[in-house]
Design an enzyme around this catalytic site. Structure first.
Site, PDB file in Angstrom:
ATOM      1  N   GLY A  48      56.247  38.521  42.809  1.00 50.77           N
ATOM      2  CA  GLY A  48      55.968  37.682  41.641  1.00 50.77           C
ATOM      3  C   GLY A  48      55.689  38.517  40.409  1.00 50.77           C
ATOM      4  O   GLY A  48      55.763  39.748  40.435  1.00 50.77           O
ATOM      5  N   PHE A  52      50.274  41.396  33.602  1.00 45.41           N
ATOM      6  CA  PHE A  52      50.397  42.788  33.202  1.00 45.41           C
ATOM      7  C   PHE A  52      51.577  43.517  33.825  1.00 45.41           C
ATOM      8  O   PHE A  52      51.812  44.685  33.543  1.00 45.41           O
ATOM      9  CB  PHE A  52      49.115  43.545  33.577  1.00 45.41           C
ATOM     10  CG  PHE A  52      47.901  43.070  32.837  1.00 45.41           C
ATOM     11  CD1 PHE A  52      47.615  43.537  31.565  1.00 45.41           C
ATOM     12  CD2 PHE A  52      47.030  42.156  33.420  1.00 45.41           C
ATOM     13  CE1 PHE A  52      46.488  43.108  30.886  1.00 45.41           C
ATOM     14  CE2 PHE A  52      45.905  41.721  32.742  1.00 45.41           C
ATOM     15  CZ  PHE A  52      45.628  42.193  31.468  1.00 45.41           C
ATOM     16  N   GLU A 120      44.071  42.343  49.610  1.00 49.09           N
ATOM     17  CA  GLU A 120      44.603  41.863  50.887  1.00 49.09           C
ATOM     18  C   GLU A 120      45.829  40.997  50.612  1.00 49.09           C
ATOM     19  O   GLU A 120      45.944  40.379  49.546  1.00 49.09           O
ATOM     20  CB  GLU A 120      43.541  41.058  51.649  1.00 49.09           C
ATOM     21  CG  GLU A 120      43.142  39.754  50.977  1.00 49.09           C
ATOM     22  CD  GLU A 120      42.113  38.977  51.793  1.00 49.09           C
ATOM     23  OE1 GLU A 120      42.335  38.749  52.988  1.00 49.09           O
ATOM     24  OE2 GLU A 120      41.061  38.619  51.217  1.00 49.09           O
ATOM     25  N   MET A 122      48.208  37.780  51.181  1.00 55.02           N
ATOM     26  CA  MET A 122      48.056  36.382  51.569  1.00 55.02           C
ATOM     27  C   MET A 122      49.456  35.809  51.813  1.00 55.02           C
ATOM     28  O   MET A 122      50.195  35.516  50.862  1.00 55.02           O
ATOM     29  CB  MET A 122      47.320  35.618  50.464  1.00 55.02           C
ATOM     30  CG  MET A 122      45.915  36.180  50.174  1.00 55.02           C
ATOM     31  SD  MET A 122      44.729  35.941  51.517  1.00 55.02           S
ATOM     32  CE  MET A 122      44.353  34.211  51.315  1.00 55.02           C
ATOM     33  N   GLU A 123      49.808  35.701  53.084  1.00 56.31           N
ATOM     34  CA  GLU A 123      51.183  35.387  53.497  1.00 56.31           C
ATOM     35  C   GLU A 123      51.744  34.107  52.905  1.00 56.31           C
ATOM     36  O   GLU A 123      52.950  34.015  52.652  1.00 56.31           O
ATOM     37  CB  GLU A 123      51.269  35.290  55.028  1.00 56.31           C
ATOM     38  CG  GLU A 123      51.008  36.588  55.782  1.00 56.31           C
ATOM     39  CD  GLU A 123      49.517  36.885  55.958  1.00 56.31           C
ATOM     40  OE1 GLU A 123      48.666  36.159  55.398  1.00 56.31           O
ATOM     41  OE2 GLU A 123      49.201  37.870  56.663  1.00 56.31           O
ATOM     42  N   ASN A 124      50.901  33.102  52.711  1.00 57.11           N
ATOM     43  CA  ASN A 124      51.421  31.816  52.239  1.00 57.11           C
ATOM     44  C   ASN A 124      51.348  31.609  50.729  1.00 57.11           C
ATOM     45  O   ASN A 124      51.581  30.502  50.245  1.00 57.11           O
ATOM     46  CB  ASN A 124      50.750  30.665  52.988  1.00 57.11           C
ATOM     47  CG  ASN A 124      51.384  30.442  54.356  1.00 57.11           C
ATOM     48  OD1 ASN A 124      52.604  30.280  54.455  1.00 57.11           O
ATOM     49  ND2 ASN A 124      50.586  30.476  55.409  1.00 57.11           N
ATOM     50  N   ASP A 167      38.589  28.976  35.730  1.00 58.32           N
ATOM     51  CA  ASP A 167      40.001  28.598  35.883  1.00 58.32           C
ATOM     52  C   ASP A 167      40.295  28.277  37.345  1.00 58.32           C
ATOM     53  O   ASP A 167      41.318  28.681  37.890  1.00 58.32           O
ATOM     54  CB  ASP A 167      40.910  29.712  35.356  1.00 58.32           C
ATOM     55  CG  ASP A 167      42.341  29.231  35.110  1.00 58.32           C
ATOM     56  OD1 ASP A 167      42.586  28.007  35.178  1.00 58.32           O
ATOM     57  OD2 ASP A 167      43.214  30.082  34.859  1.00 58.32           O
ATOM     58  N   ARG A 171      46.593  26.599  41.786  1.00 56.66           N
ATOM     59  CA  ARG A 171      47.485  27.737  41.518  1.00 56.66           C
ATOM     60  C   ARG A 171      46.742  29.075  41.606  1.00 56.66           C
ATOM     61  O   ARG A 171      47.371  30.125  41.722  1.00 56.66           O
ATOM     62  CB  ARG A 171      48.165  27.583  40.150  1.00 56.66           C
ATOM     63  CG  ARG A 171      47.206  27.604  38.993  1.00 56.66           C
ATOM     64  CD  ARG A 171      47.844  27.345  37.631  1.00 56.66           C
ATOM     65  NE  ARG A 171      46.805  27.143  36.633  1.00 56.66           N
ATOM     66  CZ  ARG A 171      46.170  25.998  36.431  1.00 56.66           C
ATOM     67  NH1 ARG A 171      46.518  24.931  37.110  1.00 56.66           N
ATOM     68  NH2 ARG A 171      45.195  25.903  35.539  1.00 56.66           N
ATOM     69  N   ASN A 172      45.411  29.042  41.518  1.00 56.34           N
ATOM     70  CA  ASN A 172      44.629  30.275  41.599  1.00 56.34           C
ATOM     71  C   ASN A 172      43.921  30.461  42.940  1.00 56.34           C
ATOM     72  O   ASN A 172      42.994  31.254  43.068  1.00 56.34           O
ATOM     73  CB  ASN A 172      43.615  30.326  40.455  1.00 56.34           C
ATOM     74  CG  ASN A 172      44.311  30.538  39.129  1.00 56.34           C
ATOM     75  OD1 ASN A 172      45.365  31.188  39.075  1.00 56.34           O
ATOM     76  ND2 ASN A 172      43.764  29.988  38.051  1.00 56.34           N
ATOM     77  N   ASP A 185      42.095  35.445  41.132  1.00 53.30           N
ATOM     78  CA  ASP A 185      42.260  35.414  39.679  1.00 53.30           C
ATOM     79  C   ASP A 185      40.943  35.606  38.936  1.00 53.30           C
ATOM     80  O   ASP A 185      40.326  34.655  38.467  1.00 53.30           O
ATOM     81  CB  ASP A 185      42.923  34.101  39.263  1.00 53.30           C
ATOM     82  CG  ASP A 185      43.663  34.258  37.957  1.00 53.30           C
ATOM     83  OD1 ASP A 185      44.305  35.303  37.779  1.00 53.30           O
ATOM     84  OD2 ASP A 185      43.572  33.372  37.095  1.00 53.30           O
TER      85      ASP A 185
HETATM   86  O1  ACK Z   1      52.780  31.555  44.603  1.00 56.56           O
HETATM   87  P1  ACK Z   1      52.955  32.994  44.901  1.00 56.56           P
HETATM   88  O2  ACK Z   1      53.829  33.394  46.024  1.00 56.56           O
HETATM   89  O3  ACK Z   1      51.539  33.685  45.085  1.00 56.56           O
HETATM   90  O4  ACK Z   1      53.379  33.738  43.567  1.00 56.56           O
HETATM   91  C1  ACK Z   1      52.294  34.352  42.942  1.00 56.56           C
HETATM   92  C2  ACK Z   1      52.693  35.733  42.477  1.00 56.56           C
HETATM   93  O5  ACK Z   1      52.163  36.675  43.397  1.00 56.56           O
HETATM   94  C3  ACK Z   1      52.175  36.074  41.070  1.00 56.56           C
HETATM   95  O6  ACK Z   1      50.781  36.063  41.044  1.00 56.56           O
HETATM   96  C4  ACK Z   1      51.567  35.987  44.467  1.00 56.56           C
HETATM   97  N1  ACK Z   1      50.342  36.704  44.836  1.00 56.56           N
HETATM   98  C5  ACK Z   1      49.360  37.132  44.037  1.00 56.56           C
HETATM   99  N2  ACK Z   1      48.403  37.754  44.762  1.00 56.56           N
HETATM  100  C6  ACK Z   1      48.830  37.724  46.051  1.00 56.56           C
HETATM  101  C7  ACK Z   1      48.270  38.188  47.280  1.00 56.56           C
HETATM  102  N3  ACK Z   1      47.092  38.820  47.331  1.00 56.56           N
HETATM  103  N4  ACK Z   1      48.964  37.965  48.400  1.00 56.56           N
HETATM  104  C8  ACK Z   1      50.136  37.317  48.366  1.00 56.56           C
HETATM  105  N5  ACK Z   1      50.710  36.859  47.239  1.00 56.56           N
HETATM  106  C9  ACK Z   1      50.053  37.051  46.106  1.00 56.56           C
HETATM  107  C10 ACK Z   1      51.265  34.589  44.025  1.00 56.56           C
END
Ligand code: ACK
Length: 339
Positions: A48, A52, A120, A122-124, A167, A171-172, A185
């Site tokens: 994604g 920044f 860490e 986050m798979e989903n 916030d 989405r966060n 976030d």
């Molecule tokens: O919805 P997503 O797949 O989850 O798309 C956004 C993208 O990066 C821009 O922020 C993903 N993202 C952010 N932090 C993480 C994380 N720690 N593990 C997995 N995906 C992440 C977020």
């Protein structure tokens, strides 16, 4: 000995230290984030875009030689000193937290370029996208209640540390492979710049209107009680599988409707008790809203007693049924439209 004991601060009574209270922001980073050797990071793919720069996934080799999946945020080339500071402020905030429902900071790379923040993985991905993708699939409402419980627990931890998120929105929130939800976030500039939902108010602040308590919109009174309001909106997003709060209403109409006492109706198949909890979070008077601790306790009780979730609020006809605080309005009444 007794004197000594009382002088020791209990863990949990710790409050969050704003990175701006440091004269040298690099000291905040050194205090709260571990420096990681770039050679132990393997970047695998782009997942994604952040404010920044890119967000990637990859692996990190820990000192124990164990490898873990991580998310890697990097700062794009050509940044200013202020951008670097704002970027790293997220790490110095995140690094102060240690809770299963708060995204965990592994560390930072600041000694070589690109500057990176490692968390860490986050798979989903983010909760709003995740819910939209699985629309209607969780017949077990309890699964959703479990997610809301996790978010409330993370928020309780933050509010106990006197950290106000500002916030909180689906989405966060990030979701891992076990469907554990974690609050993410934490940047300093992020509420202002990163969130596409944030709109300029008449007073010049940039605020995600649909998620924000009226007093925070009106006079920037951001507190844990305004985070509670946002939490109620997140509950609504979860139960409605990522529906947009207030649908296509304009921000101005949302502000007006809220001021007139209208509140979001219960999503389809929403247990009455959950909608009531949302309405409690949307009390106009912030002192009357529940605290995160109470929300965790209430959700725990509901999880232990699934029968309490059986009574469903009336199915709503989108755009045609609305609620006045706590009172079901006539079936065909509509939210007031723009004048
Ligand atoms: O919805 P997503 O797949 O989850 O798309 C956004 C993208 O990066 C821009 O922020 C993903 N993202 C952010 N932090 C993480 C994380 N720690 N593990 C997995 N995906 C992440 C977020």
């Amino acid at each position: 000995i007794y004197f000594f004991l009382t002088a020791v601060k209990l863990p949990g009574s710790r409050t969050y230290i704003h990175p701006h209270t440091y004269e040298d922001p690099n000291q905040a980073i050194r205090d709260f984030a571990k420096e990681i050797d770039a050679s132990t990071i393997r970047i695998e793919r782009v997942i994604g875009a952040g404010e920044f720069g890119e967000v990637c996934s990859g692996r990190l080799k820990l000192p124990s030689k164990r490898e873990i999946y991580v998310a890697i945020k990097s700062l794009k080339a050509g940044y200013s000193e202020k951008q670097r500071r704002d970027f790293l402020s997220e790490a110095s905030i995140m690094g102060q937290f240690d809770h299963p429902n708060i995204i965990r900071l592994e560390g930072v790379v600041t000694r070589c370029k690109p500057v990176m923040i490692i968390t860490e993985y986050m798979e989903n991905g983010s909760l709003d996208t995740f819910l939209k993708k699985h629309d209607g699939q969780f017949t077990v409402i309890q699964l959703l209640v479990g997610m809301m419980r996790g978010i409330a627990s993370g928020m309780k931890y933050l509010s106990d540390m006197s950290y106000v998120h500002r916030d909180l929105a689906a989405r966060n929130i990030l979701v891992n492979s076990n469907l554990v939800c974690k609050v993410s976030d934490f940047g300093l500039s992020r509420v202002l710049e990163d969130d596409p939902e944030a709109a300029y108010t008449t007073r010049g602040g940039k605020i995600p209107i649909r998620w924000t308590a009226p007093e925070a919109i009106a006079y920037r009174k951001f507190t844990s009680a305004s985070d509670i309001w946002s939490y109620g909106i997140v509950m609504w997003e979860v139960i409605s599988y990522g529906e947009r709060p207030y649908w296509e209403m304009s921000n101005q109409d949302v502000i007006k409707a809220i001021d007139e006492g209208y509140r979001l109706p219960a999503p389809m198949d929403c247990p009455v008790v959950l909608h009531q909890l949302m309405l409690d979070c949307w009390e106009k008077s912030r002192s009357e809203r529940p605290k995160f601790g109470q929300i965790v306790n209430t959700l725990d009780k509901l999880i232990r007693n699934p029968n309490s979730l059986k009574e469903l609020a009336n199915r709503f006809l989108k755009d045609h049924v609305t609620l006045k605080t706590g009172v079901m309005a006539a079936e065909n009444s509509v939210l007031p439209s723009q004048e």
